[in-house]
Every structure is written in structure tokens, then in C-alpha cells.
Design an enzyme around this catalytic site. Structure first.
Site, PDB file in Angstrom:
ATOM      1  CE1 TYR A 165      -3.941  -2.162   0.583  1.00 33.30           C
ATOM      2  CE2 TYR A 165      -2.602  -3.215   2.272  1.00 33.30           C
ATOM      3  CZ  TYR A 165      -3.720  -3.204   1.464  1.00 33.30           C
ATOM      4  OH  TYR A 165      -4.621  -4.238   1.539  1.00 33.30           O
ATOM      5  CG  ASN A 201     -12.129   0.692   6.040  1.00 31.19           C
ATOM      6  OD1 ASN A 201     -11.504   1.545   5.420  1.00 31.19           O
ATOM      7  ND2 ASN A 201     -12.853  -0.221   5.441  1.00 31.19           N
ATOM      8  CG  ASN A 258     -14.373   3.924   4.450  1.00 38.11           C
ATOM      9  OD1 ASN A 258     -15.504   4.351   4.647  1.00 38.11           O
ATOM     10  ND2 ASN A 258     -14.093   3.098   3.458  1.00 38.11           N
TER      11      ASN A 258
END
Length: 198
Positions: A21, A79, A125
Site C-alpha cells: 500500500y 477503516n 473511511n
């Protein structure tokens, strides 16, 4: 929690943990936090009290103008960012108004910065989780990433790396984002907004 002049600032870079990521648009908060850590001259360590990496230090000019800060990278995935951030806010006794979330923002053109306090989550989120945990009254550095091209889904867009064209200017924009956070913490929101909100 009232605003305590001796409390540190909690500067939270939002992102997802893991090398896969690292270059994603969604991880621009981590990128700014990493640059701030480099300026402080320290490295992140695992927090004892929360699922996060933290670095304590000072930013701003030497002497009375410098400010205590705790840099935070939640390691819980985007999240679920609210849990670790709230645990650290409580541990360091930081008023919510001294929390700064650095995050990607779809509704702003790439590289444009906006600072504000409070407001909605705009479908983000990480912000949604933070607001659910501690209310909306924290600062945000919104780092523009623009909208997905064509019919690309938002989730796919934010979890893709910056394009090669974007990467040419990314270091400059991340540097400017770190400057904006330093200005916010040392000189206040209005001064930072007039200098960096474009």
C-alpha cells in the site's frame, strides 16, 4: 477535554500498513508523516498503548516557539483508524482540537491542500472511523488527489499508486503538506490557511 496549553499535538497520518500500500494515493497521510519524522530526526516505534507507530518530538523553531508533537501512523488499516487514534489521544491527554488528521481528498485537485477544523467525512473511511470514536472537532489537512478517471471505482483509484506524471511533483506536494502541518501547529489555523489553502 479542554484545550491544555501544555498538551502535545497529535499528528495523524492516515494510510494502510504494509509495503503493497506504500505508494497508494490513500497513503499520502503516511507520506507526510514520514517526512515530518525525518525533519524531527527520529524514527517511528510501535506504540505500547495502541495499534499504531508513534514518534514523539518537537517541531518549529528552537526555543519557546517549538511545539511538542506525537506523530502517529495507525497500523489498524484505514477503516479502523479511530480506535488507535482515540487511545493515543487519551494516553497523551490531548484535546481533540489538537488532533490533526492528514488524509487524501477526492474532491480537491491533485496537489492542492486545504486545512480546516471539524466537518463531515465526505465518504473517507479513515475520517469516518475517527469521527465515530471522538467526534468531528479535530483539524484536517486535506491533500487533493482528484477524482478517478472515466468509470473507475473510487476504491480502485485510492488503492492505486500515484501515476508517473503525478509522481514527478509528489515530493514537492508532500513537502508542502509537511510545511502546512508545521505552520498549523506553531502559528495557528488562520495563518496556515492563508499560507497554504489554495
Amino acid at each position: 477535554m479542554t484545550d491544555d496549553a501544555n498538551a502535545p499535538w497529535l499528528i495523524v497520518g492516515l494510510g494502510n500498513p504494509g509495503p503493497e500500500y506504500a505508494g497508494n494515493r490513500h497513503n499520502v497521510g503516511f507520506m507526510v508523516a514520514d517526512l515530518l519524522a525525518g525533519r524531527i530526526g527520529g524514527s517511528f516505534k510501535r506504540a505500547q498503548k495502541a495499534q499504531a507507530q508513534v514518534l514523539e518530538g518537537r517541531i518549529g523553531p528552537m526555543g519557546p516557539g517549538s511545539r511538542r508533537v506525537v506523530l502517529v501512523k495507525p497500523m489498524s488499516f484505514m477503516n479502523l483508524s479511530g480506535g488507535p487514534v482515540t487511545a493515543l489521544r487519551d494516553f497523551y491527554k490531548v484535546p481533540t482540537t489538537r488532533v490533526v488528521a492528514i488524509h487524501d481528498e477526492l474532491d480537491i485537485d491533485y496537489g492542492v491542500l486545504r486545512l480546516k477544523i471539524g466537518g463531515g467525512d465526505n465518504g473517507h473511511n479513515g475520517l469516518k472511523s475517527m469521527t465515530k470514536s471522538m467526534g468531528p472537532d479535530y483539524h484536517r489537512l486535506r491533500f487533493g488527489i482528484g477524482r478517478p478517471p472515466g468509470r473507475m471505482q473510487v476504491a480502485d483509484f485510492v488503492l492505486k499508486d500515484f501515476s508517473s506524471t503525478e509522481r514527478k511533483e509528489l515530493d514537492y506536494f508532500v513537502d508542502r503538506g509537511a510545511d502546512a502541518v508545521e505552520c498549523l501547529v506553531t502559528e495557528g489555523l488562520e495563518r496556515a490557511q492563508s499560507a497554504y489553502n489554495s
